[in-house]
Design an enzyme around this catalytic site. Structure first.
Site, PDB file in Angstrom:
ATOM      1  N   TYR A 105       9.271  -5.735 -11.676  1.00 37.66           N
ATOM      2  CA  TYR A 105       7.938  -5.215 -11.373  1.00 37.66           C
ATOM      3  C   TYR A 105       6.938  -5.793 -12.370  1.00 37.66           C
ATOM      4  CZ  TYR A 105       4.625  -1.856  -9.460  1.00 37.66           C
ATOM      5  OH  TYR A 105       3.556  -1.280  -8.816  1.00 37.66           O
ATOM      6  N   ASN A 216       6.401   2.173   9.315  1.00 38.45           N
ATOM      7  CA  ASN A 216       7.075   3.471   9.178  1.00 38.45           C
ATOM      8  C   ASN A 216       7.240   3.869   7.714  1.00 38.45           C
ATOM      9  OD1 ASN A 216       8.907   1.327   8.837  1.00 38.45           O
ATOM     10  ND2 ASN A 216      10.639   2.709   9.073  1.00 38.45           N
ATOM     11  N   SER A 217       6.727   3.061   6.774  1.00 39.35           N
ATOM     12  CA  SER A 217       6.794   3.424   5.358  1.00 39.35           C
ATOM     13  C   SER A 217       5.826   4.577   5.107  1.00 39.35           C
ATOM     14  CB  SER A 217       6.397   2.226   4.492  1.00 39.35           C
ATOM     15  OG  SER A 217       5.034   1.912   4.726  1.00 39.35           O
ATOM     16  N   VAL A 219       3.308   4.510   3.107  1.00 39.36           N
ATOM     17  CA  VAL A 219       1.953   3.940   3.165  1.00 39.36           C
ATOM     18  C   VAL A 219       1.545   3.762   4.629  1.00 39.36           C
ATOM     19  CG1 VAL A 219       0.491   1.959   2.599  1.00 39.36           C
ATOM     20  CG2 VAL A 219       2.227   2.708   0.969  1.00 39.36           C
ATOM     21  N   ARG A 239      10.745  -2.651  11.905  1.00 35.18           N
ATOM     22  CA  ARG A 239      11.995  -3.362  12.191  1.00 35.18           C
ATOM     23  C   ARG A 239      12.768  -2.581  13.244  1.00 35.18           C
ATOM     24  NH1 ARG A 239      15.032  -5.081   6.788  1.00 35.18           N
ATOM     25  NH2 ARG A 239      14.942  -2.852   6.282  1.00 35.18           N
ATOM     26  N   ARG A 241      15.660  -0.723  15.040  1.00 34.92           N
ATOM     27  CA  ARG A 241      16.760   0.097  14.520  1.00 34.92           C
ATOM     28  C   ARG A 241      18.090  -0.412  15.094  1.00 34.92           C
ATOM     29  NH1 ARG A 241      14.372   2.462  10.382  1.00 34.92           N
ATOM     30  NH2 ARG A 241      13.105   0.616  10.618  1.00 34.92           N
ATOM     31  N   TYR A 319       0.149  -5.854  -0.250  1.00 33.89           N
ATOM     32  CA  TYR A 319       0.384  -4.833  -1.286  1.00 33.89           C
ATOM     33  C   TYR A 319       1.857  -4.645  -1.593  1.00 33.89           C
ATOM     34  CZ  TYR A 319       1.483  -1.591   2.533  1.00 33.89           C
ATOM     35  OH  TYR A 319       2.057  -0.984   3.622  1.00 33.89           O
ATOM     36  N   GLY A 320       2.730  -5.355  -0.900  1.00 33.37           N
ATOM     37  CA  GLY A 320       4.161  -5.253  -1.173  1.00 33.37           C
ATOM     38  C   GLY A 320       4.863  -6.507  -0.681  1.00 33.37           C
ATOM     39  N   LEU A 346      -2.492  -0.552  -6.666  1.00 31.57           N
ATOM     40  CA  LEU A 346      -3.123   0.743  -6.935  1.00 31.57           C
ATOM     41  C   LEU A 346      -3.287   0.995  -8.433  1.00 31.57           C
ATOM     42  CD1 LEU A 346      -4.011   3.504  -5.515  1.00 31.57           C
ATOM     43  CD2 LEU A 346      -1.831   4.338  -6.378  1.00 31.57           C
TER      44      LEU A 346
HETATM   45  N1  LIG Z   1       0.517  -2.449  -4.343  1.00 34.77           N
HETATM   46  C1  LIG Z   1       0.474  -1.127  -4.469  1.00 34.77           C
HETATM   47  O1  LIG Z   1      -0.334  -0.559  -5.209  1.00 34.77           O
HETATM   48  C2  LIG Z   1       1.451  -0.317  -3.684  1.00 34.77           C
HETATM   49  C3  LIG Z   1       1.285   1.066  -3.589  1.00 34.77           C
HETATM   50  C4  LIG Z   1       2.193   1.775  -2.820  1.00 34.77           C
HETATM   51  C5  LIG Z   1       3.249   1.128  -2.192  1.00 34.77           C
HETATM   52  N2  LIG Z   1       3.385  -0.206  -2.357  1.00 34.77           N
HETATM   53  C6  LIG Z   1       4.426  -0.974  -1.670  1.00 34.77           C
HETATM   54  O2  LIG Z   1       4.373  -0.612  -0.328  1.00 34.77           O
HETATM   55  C7  LIG Z   1       5.635  -0.785   0.258  1.00 34.77           C
HETATM   56  C8  LIG Z   1       5.986   0.485   0.989  1.00 34.77           C
HETATM   57  O3  LIG Z   1       6.130   1.532   0.041  1.00 34.77           O
HETATM   58  P1  LIG Z   1       6.520   3.005   0.525  1.00 34.77           P
HETATM   59  O4  LIG Z   1       6.789   3.832  -0.674  1.00 34.77           O
HETATM   60  O5  LIG Z   1       5.495   3.450   1.484  1.00 34.77           O
HETATM   61  O6  LIG Z   1       7.869   2.659   1.303  1.00 34.77           O
HETATM   62  P2  LIG Z   1       9.007   3.593   1.873  1.00 34.77           P
HETATM   63  O7  LIG Z   1       8.405   4.802   2.466  1.00 34.77           O
HETATM   64  O8  LIG Z   1      10.053   3.753   0.826  1.00 34.77           O
HETATM   65  O9  LIG Z   1       9.567   2.661   3.046  1.00 34.77           O
HETATM   66  C9  LIG Z   1      10.041   1.363   2.795  1.00 34.77           C
HETATM   67  C10 LIG Z   1       9.537   0.459   3.903  1.00 34.77           C
HETATM   68  O10 LIG Z   1       9.917  -0.866   3.628  1.00 34.77           O
HETATM   69  C11 LIG Z   1      10.595  -1.405   4.776  1.00 34.77           C
HETATM   70  N3  LIG Z   1      11.567  -2.389   4.344  1.00 34.77           N
HETATM   71  C12 LIG Z   1      12.559  -2.217   3.466  1.00 34.77           C
HETATM   72  N4  LIG Z   1      13.243  -3.364   3.286  1.00 34.77           N
HETATM   73  C13 LIG Z   1      12.643  -4.284   4.094  1.00 34.77           C
HETATM   74  C14 LIG Z   1      12.888  -5.657   4.362  1.00 34.77           C
HETATM   75  N5  LIG Z   1      13.869  -6.329   3.768  1.00 34.77           N
HETATM   76  N6  LIG Z   1      12.086  -6.287   5.251  1.00 34.77           N
HETATM   77  C15 LIG Z   1      11.084  -5.618   5.862  1.00 34.77           C
HETATM   78  N7  LIG Z   1      10.799  -4.320   5.642  1.00 34.77           N
HETATM   79  C16 LIG Z   1      11.578  -3.661   4.763  1.00 34.77           C
HETATM   80  C17 LIG Z   1      11.234  -0.205   5.404  1.00 34.77           C
HETATM   81  O11 LIG Z   1      11.561  -0.511   6.732  1.00 34.77           O
HETATM   82  P3  LIG Z   1      12.934   0.016   7.407  1.00 34.77           P
HETATM   83  O12 LIG Z   1      12.698   1.462   7.735  1.00 34.77           O
HETATM   84  O13 LIG Z   1      13.059  -0.844   8.590  1.00 34.77           O
HETATM   85  O14 LIG Z   1      14.037  -0.174   6.401  1.00 34.77           O
HETATM   86  C18 LIG Z   1      10.114   0.815   5.269  1.00 34.77           C
HETATM   87  O15 LIG Z   1       9.115   0.599   6.229  1.00 34.77           O
HETATM   88  C19 LIG Z   1       6.568  -1.142  -0.880  1.00 34.77           C
HETATM   89  O16 LIG Z   1       6.681  -2.545  -0.919  1.00 34.77           O
HETATM   90  C20 LIG Z   1       5.826  -0.658  -2.093  1.00 34.77           C
HETATM   91  O17 LIG Z   1       6.201  -1.342  -3.279  1.00 34.77           O
HETATM   92  C21 LIG Z   1       2.505  -0.950  -3.083  1.00 34.77           C
END
Ligand SMILES: NC(=O)c1ccc[n+]([C@@H]2O[C@H](COP(=O)([O-])OP(=O)(O)OC[C@H]3O[C@@H](n4cnc5c(N)ncnc54)[C@H](OP(=O)(O)O)[C@@H]3O)[C@@H](O)[C@H]2O)c1
Length: 415
Positions: A105, A216-217, A219, A239, A241, A319-320, A346
């Site tokens: 990170y 579906n995350s 965010v 993605r 299921r 953002y990810g 963020l």
């Molecule tokens: N930049 C920022 O300030 C910031 C702030 C918040 C979050 N984030 C980022 O936002 C993203 C989502 O966070 P969250 O906490 O909302 O996530 P989360 O609820 O934990 O869900 C994870 C998400 O990532 C998907 N995913 C996991 N592995 C993947 C892959 N190899 N290829 C494609 N999709 C994949 C999952 O899809 P499946 O259900 O299909 O597994 C699900 O949609 C993360 O990357 C996190 O680091 C960034």
């Protein structure tokens, strides 16, 4: 990691497990309720009012199952000036926390011996909600709910002693600990990204379209719902299921939240869908600019496909990078489509805009209280005084698996 050095090594105290701990609690009727219902009770304390506390810690980077340890320590009842002793109610396990433990990170946590670990260590956890146990600051009183002002607070612990100015007080009325614990990072990111990046020739207007992957995350779900509240239409990429039924069920869930269209990544990349988007976004004058905003948390081919559906002058906010793949783009997307690319983090935004961060959190909590924002699904990970390090490590490691039914959240009981 926030914290003050006010500790006694655990070895100097009698075993807290022999003092006040119990797994059941007398009710008013003299009956006993299961420990799982006793979220607010404080059962463990040492002599002279010392608080016995536990924290997940790591002293080197690596896979959570290999590097996380559970450290026990004690916190003195004598608080330094302007400080607050907190008990954790709930703390989520977010992708950024995993990346932090793995050492990949952008922000590296400070390693210290503040809580008496043998080696300098960090406590993971960027967000969570705490209840005030005691306070030497006039701003906070026993029973208040607070969240950290900044990320990297170190929330995966039963208690924290911290300066009062590191905290935001919440109005806890009408909120659950899970809602309060998960507001600061993911819904706040969705809120800011929808609001802050499109300005030319106008900000996002009612009827405008945005597209997002990882829909579906946590965010993504917040973006769908905020978008619907603000009148935006959304194309949501998930993605597929393992079974068609499960894919349909997920699509249905997101449509219920207010998504306009939900497609799998394969459907999204098909020519047929690209044509459908062109048709959808050219049907009325409000969408004359096509899709104006893309929110990308995946990268690779998924992000590339998003740039294909963005309209002229459209904006992609990354953002990810869940797929850990770089984004390749044909030059024409830049030259002829004039796309704009931004990154959003963020932590950086909140450090630069602390008042706006607080306002964003309070706005979102108001929407939650009004029933306008549904909770993202969670998998509760109970953390009691007796929970073993292996159980906590396993729960953290499992969040790296794909297709989860919900976000892992530590829920603290009887600590
Ligand atoms: N930049 C920022 O300030 C910031 C702030 C918040 C979050 N984030 C980022 O936002 C993203 C989502 O966070 P969250 O906490 O909302 O996530 P989360 O609820 O934990 O869900 C994870 C998400 O990532 C998907 N995913 C996991 N592995 C993947 C892959 N190899 N290829 C494609 N999709 C994949 C999952 O899809 P499946 O259900 O299909 O597994 C699900 O949609 C993360 O990357 C996190 O680091 C960034």
């Amino acid at each position: 990691m926030a914290g003050l050095r006010l500790l006694r090594p655990q070895g100097l105290l009698p075993n807290p497990l022999t003092t006040t701990r119990t797994s059941v609690r007398p009710t008013k009727l003299g009956l006993r309720a299961p420990a799982s219902q006793v979220q607010q009770a404080r059962r463990i304390s040492g002599p002279y009012g010392y608080t016995s506390a536990k924290a997940l810690v790591f002293s080197e980077y690596g896979e959570p199952k290999d590097v996380l340890n559970l450290h026990t320590h004690s916190i003195s009842p004598m608080l330094p000036p302007s400080s607050v002793l907190l008990r954790t109610l709930a703390a989520p396990i977010n992708p950024a926390d995993m990346n932090t433990i793995q050492g990949v990170y952008a922000a590296k946590p400070p390693f210290s011996s503040l809580i008496g670990t043998e080696k300098p260590s960090a406590i993971p956890g960027n967000e969570g909600v705490f209840e005030v146990v005691s306070s030497s600051s006039p701003t906070f009183s026993k029973g208040d709910w607070v969240i950290p002002k900044h990320t990297q607070f170190g929330t995966w612990r039963t208690h924290a002693l911290t300066p009062a100015d590191t905290l935001i007080k919440l109005d806890k009325a009408g909120l659950t600990p899970l809602q309060a614990a998960t507001v600061a990072v993911n819904p706040s990111s969705a809120y800011r990204m929808l609001r802050d990046f499109v300005s030319d020739p106008t900000p996002m207007r009612e009827g405008d379209w945005f597209v997002q992957n990882g829909a579906n995350s946590a965010v993504g779900r917040a973006a769908i719902q905020l978008g619907r509240l603000w009148g935006y239409r959304s194309i949501n990429v998930v993605r597929a299921r393992p079974t068609p039924e499960a894919t349909e069920a997920l699509k249905h869930e997101l449509l219920e939240l207010g998504a306009t269209r939900v497609v799998t990544d394969l459907e999204f990349e098909s020519r047929a869908f690209q044509a459908e988007v062109a048709d959808l976004t050219s049907r009325d004058s409000a969408a004359a600019d096509g899709v104006r905003l893309g929110l990308n948390c995946v990268g690779g081919k998924s992000a590339q496909a998003m740039t294909r559906v963005l309209g002229r002058g459209g904006t992609l906010v990354t953002y990810g990078g869940m797929a850990r793949q770089p984004i390749e783009l044909p030059a024409s997307r830049l030259i002829f489509k004039d796309l704009r690319f931004f990154g959003f983090w963020l932590s950086r935004w909140a450090d630069r805009n602390p008042a706006a961060k607080e306002q964003t959190v309070h706005d979102i909590l108001s929407l939650i209280r009004e029933g306008k924002l549904a909770d993202a699904p969670v998998v509760e990970v109970p953390w009691t005084w007796g929970t073993k390090a292996e159980e906590l490590r396993g729960a953290v490691q499992r969040t790296l698996d794909g297709f989860k039914s919900g976000k892992g959240v530590f829920v603290f009981r009887d600590t």
